[in-house]
Design a protein around this motif. Structure first.
Motif, PDB file in Angstrom:
ATOM      1  N   GLY A 313      10.385   3.877  -5.793  1.00  0.00           N
ATOM      2  CA  GLY A 313      10.244   2.552  -5.204  1.00  0.00           C
ATOM      3  C   GLY A 313      11.404   1.685  -5.690  1.00  0.00           C
ATOM      4  O   GLY A 313      12.256   2.151  -6.449  1.00  0.00           O
ATOM      5  N   PRO A 314      11.452   0.425  -5.240  1.00  0.00           N
ATOM      6  CA  PRO A 314      10.437  -0.299  -4.478  1.00  0.00           C
ATOM      7  C   PRO A 314      10.575  -0.130  -2.958  1.00  0.00           C
ATOM      8  O   PRO A 314      11.683  -0.097  -2.429  1.00  0.00           O
ATOM      9  N   ALA A 315       9.425  -0.018  -2.317  1.00  0.00           N
ATOM     10  CA  ALA A 315       9.371  -0.026  -0.854  1.00  0.00           C
ATOM     11  C   ALA A 315       8.561  -1.243  -0.427  1.00  0.00           C
ATOM     12  O   ALA A 315       7.392  -1.363  -0.799  1.00  0.00           O
ATOM     13  N   PHE A 316       9.175  -2.144   0.319  1.00  0.00           N
ATOM     14  CA  PHE A 316       8.493  -3.363   0.728  1.00  0.00           C
ATOM     15  C   PHE A 316       7.671  -3.109   1.993  1.00  0.00           C
ATOM     16  O   PHE A 316       8.181  -2.595   2.992  1.00  0.00           O
ATOM     17  N   ILE A 317       6.404  -3.481   1.931  1.00  0.00           N
ATOM     18  CA  ILE A 317       5.484  -3.313   3.047  1.00  0.00           C
ATOM     19  C   ILE A 317       5.033  -4.693   3.521  1.00  0.00           C
ATOM     20  O   ILE A 317       4.459  -5.470   2.745  1.00  0.00           O
ATOM     21  N   ASP A 318       5.325  -5.025   4.774  1.00  0.00           N
ATOM     22  CA  ASP A 318       4.874  -6.288   5.349  1.00  0.00           C
ATOM     23  C   ASP A 318       4.406  -6.040   6.772  1.00  0.00           C
ATOM     24  O   ASP A 318       4.230  -4.887   7.187  1.00  0.00           O
ATOM     25  N   LYS A 319       4.198  -7.105   7.529  1.00  0.00           N
ATOM     26  CA  LYS A 319       3.645  -6.950   8.879  1.00  0.00           C
ATOM     27  C   LYS A 319       4.545  -6.130   9.798  1.00  0.00           C
ATOM     28  O   LYS A 319       4.079  -5.542  10.766  1.00  0.00           O
ATOM     29  N   THR A 320       5.835  -6.087   9.486  1.00  0.00           N
ATOM     30  CA  THR A 320       6.765  -5.370  10.374  1.00  0.00           C
ATOM     31  C   THR A 320       6.652  -3.862  10.259  1.00  0.00           C
ATOM     32  O   THR A 320       7.044  -3.144  11.174  1.00  0.00           O
ATOM     33  N   ASN A 321       6.150  -3.374   9.127  1.00  0.00           N
ATOM     34  CA  ASN A 321       6.100  -1.920   8.950  1.00  0.00           C
ATOM     35  C   ASN A 321       4.775  -1.407   8.397  1.00  0.00           C
ATOM     36  O   ASN A 321       4.633  -0.217   8.142  1.00  0.00           O
ATOM     37  N   VAL A 322       3.803  -2.287   8.203  1.00  0.00           N
ATOM     38  CA  VAL A 322       2.554  -1.877   7.564  1.00  0.00           C
ATOM     39  C   VAL A 322       1.794  -0.835   8.375  1.00  0.00           C
ATOM     40  O   VAL A 322       1.139   0.057   7.815  1.00  0.00           O
ATOM     41  N   ASP A 323       1.903  -0.902   9.689  1.00  0.00           N
ATOM     42  CA  ASP A 323       1.177   0.064  10.517  1.00  0.00           C
ATOM     43  C   ASP A 323       1.664   1.494  10.295  1.00  0.00           C
ATOM     44  O   ASP A 323       0.906   2.450  10.486  1.00  0.00           O
ATOM     45  N   SER A 324       2.919   1.632   9.871  1.00  0.00           N
ATOM     46  CA  SER A 324       3.472   2.972   9.673  1.00  0.00           C
ATOM     47  C   SER A 324       2.904   3.665   8.440  1.00  0.00           C
ATOM     48  O   SER A 324       3.004   4.893   8.309  1.00  0.00           O
ATOM     49  N   VAL A 325       2.314   2.895   7.511  1.00  0.00           N
ATOM     50  CA  VAL A 325       1.710   3.503   6.322  1.00  0.00           C
ATOM     51  C   VAL A 325       0.190   3.396   6.327  1.00  0.00           C
ATOM     52  O   VAL A 325      -0.465   3.968   5.455  1.00  0.00           O
ATOM     53  N   ALA A 326      -0.364   2.689   7.299  1.00  0.00           N
ATOM     54  CA  ALA A 326      -1.814   2.442   7.327  1.00  0.00           C
ATOM     55  C   ALA A 326      -2.615   3.739   7.374  1.00  0.00           C
ATOM     56  O   ALA A 326      -3.646   3.874   6.710  1.00  0.00           O
ATOM     57  N   GLU A 327      -2.165   4.699   8.200  1.00  0.00           N
ATOM     58  CA  GLU A 327      -2.889   5.961   8.324  1.00  0.00           C
ATOM     59  C   GLU A 327      -2.934   6.702   6.999  1.00  0.00           C
ATOM     60  O   GLU A 327      -3.976   7.247   6.599  1.00  0.00           O
ATOM     61  N   PHE A 328      -1.809   6.709   6.275  1.00  0.00           N
ATOM     62  CA  PHE A 328      -1.756   7.409   5.001  1.00  0.00           C
ATOM     63  C   PHE A 328      -2.605   6.700   3.941  1.00  0.00           C
ATOM     64  O   PHE A 328      -3.253   7.333   3.110  1.00  0.00           O
ATOM     65  N   ALA A 329      -2.602   5.360   4.005  1.00  0.00           N
ATOM     66  CA  ALA A 329      -3.436   4.586   3.070  1.00  0.00           C
ATOM     67  C   ALA A 329      -4.914   4.849   3.330  1.00  0.00           C
ATOM     68  O   ALA A 329      -5.704   4.970   2.407  1.00  0.00           O
ATOM     69  N   ALA A 330      -5.288   4.953   4.606  1.00  0.00           N
ATOM     70  CA  ALA A 330      -6.673   5.244   4.967  1.00  0.00           C
ATOM     71  C   ALA A 330      -7.100   6.611   4.452  1.00  0.00           C
ATOM     72  O   ALA A 330      -8.270   6.833   4.099  1.00  0.00           O
ATOM     73  N   ASN A 331      -6.149   7.539   4.382  1.00  0.00           N
ATOM     74  CA  ASN A 331      -6.433   8.880   3.872  1.00  0.00           C
ATOM     75  C   ASN A 331      -6.441   8.934   2.345  1.00  0.00           C
ATOM     76  O   ASN A 331      -6.749   9.965   1.756  1.00  0.00           O
ATOM     77  N   GLY A 332      -6.081   7.805   1.713  1.00  0.00           N
ATOM     78  CA  GLY A 332      -6.098   7.756   0.269  1.00  0.00           C
ATOM     79  C   GLY A 332      -4.909   8.391  -0.406  1.00  0.00           C
ATOM     80  O   GLY A 332      -4.982   8.809  -1.564  1.00  0.00           O
ATOM     81  N   THR A 333      -3.775   8.440   0.291  1.00  0.00           N
ATOM     82  CA  THR A 333      -2.571   9.040  -0.302  1.00  0.00           C
ATOM     83  C   THR A 333      -1.395   8.055  -0.369  1.00  0.00           C
ATOM     84  O   THR A 333      -0.318   8.423  -0.825  1.00  0.00           O
ATOM     85  N   ARG A 334      -1.584   6.820   0.041  1.00  0.00           N
ATOM     86  CA  ARG A 334      -0.483   5.848   0.020  1.00  0.00           C
ATOM     87  C   ARG A 334      -1.002   4.498  -0.445  1.00  0.00           C
ATOM     88  O   ARG A 334      -2.161   4.164  -0.199  1.00  0.00           O
TER      89      ARG A 334
END
Length: 334
Positions: A313-334
């Motif tokens: 890191g750091p990787a900045f996550i905001d409204k412009t790119n949050v959807d691209s990591v949402a699936e992985f976060a839902a799976n508990g890996t991000r």
């Protein structure tokens, strides 16, 4: 900053492409110890069985460490490794857990050095015993001095500076940096970096991260006391989610941004309750720490040449790119 962000992502992506293999197993927060990685998976290594101890400073129930452990377990499953995980937020107790691993003659140790001085003697003992030790998550400024083989994580001071520069772009003037564990080197470095990068005023607020009602009341009181605070900076997703409640209860108009990510925090970014989050990719940290010990034992490899950390890191996550990591976060890996 955009170039720096892309460079960090590229570094992590290249490394992940070299070392990463799919597969994970579930875990729950706050357990003292756990064995994982015993189940076979596609592409499992045929090398002799290894035992790796992972020892962290995790507090019971902190979901951040679930992501670290899932990454570690995925690597262990691929590499034919018996993974023994243990944790304690007390530096002295954590050192005792490392000593236990040495006594058990494990093949490798991956540890966090949130309180580096407490790890000095046991890392030396492991090295003397011929057990390779790698660091991750905490201790980026101390891993070489401690005699570790390699390090995986985020340079917290640099991440803090980038965070402060981003606040400058957003027009913040008075930031409150909330530290949930006084003296923890990674957390202190984040706020120190923030002060360097932020052109406005920065105050520090210490809270007890193991007591969320106390976190909420302490932060609420501070916001009620000082209406000039226009930016709250938290250093963990659970603290950020509690800060949302404090902002509401206090009537403060301050904005909120945070370090670290989980699936609930992703939703908060999507909803606009959190401006942005800095993701250090804890799953990747856990995966690389374990996989690196397999690579060292079986092929003599060590990342960074023993002189440079591997940054996740750091990787900045905001409204412009949050959807691209949402699936992985839902799976508990991000």
């Amino acid at each position: 900053m955009r170039r720096n962000h892309r460079a960090a992502i590229f570094t992590a992506t290249v490394l992940a492409g070299t070392l990463f293999a799919a597969g994970c197993s579930s875990s729950s927060g706050g357990k003292k110890s756990e064995e994982g990685g015993a189940d076979a998976s596609a592409g499992k290594a045929t090398t002799p069985r290894m035992t790796v101890a992972m020892v962290t400073h995790a507090s019971p129930g902190d979901t951040f460490w679930d992501l670290v452990r899932k990454g570690a377990q995925a690597a262990a499953a691929k590499d034919n490794i018996k993974l023994v995980y243990s944790s304690d937020p007390s530096a002295g107790n954590q050192a005792n857990l490392v000593q236990n691993a040495i006594d058990q003659k494990v093949d490798g140790i991956a540890l966090t050095a949130a309180k580096p001085d407490a790890m000095k003697d046991v890392v030396a003992k492991a090295t003397t015993a011929g057990i390779p030790v790698v660091g991750f998550n905490s201790g980026v400024s101390d891993w070489k001095k401690l005699g570790m083989l390699e390090y995986f994580g985020q340079d917290e001071n640099i991440a803090g500076q980038a965070f402060g520069e981003r606040l400058n772009q957003l027009g913040a003037k008075h930031a409150l940096c909330v530290i949930q564990e006084q003296g923890q080197v990674a957390l202190e470095a984040r706020c120190a970096g923030l002060k360097k990068g932020f052109s406005g005023k920065t105050d520090i607020l210490y809270v007890n991260g193991t007591d969320m009602p106390s976190v909420k009341s302490t932060l609420t009181a501070k916001l009620q006391q000082d209406s000039s605070i226009d930016q709250v900076v938290t250093l963990g997703a659970p603290i950020a989610l509690t800060a949302i409640q404090s902002l509401s209860d206090s009537g403060s108009k301050a904005k909120l941004a945070t370090f670290d990510l989980n699936k609930d925090l992703v939703t908060a970014v999507q909803d606009g309750k959190v401006e942005f989050a800095v993701d250090q990719q804890p799953y990747l940290q856990g995966y690389l720490a374990v996989d690196s010990l397999w690579l060292y034992k079986n092929n003599g490899n060590f990342s960074g040449g023993g002189t440079a950390p591997v940054l996740t890191g750091p990787a900045f996550i905001d409204k412009t790119n949050v959807d691209s990591v949402a699936e992985f976060a839902a799976n508990g890996t991000r």
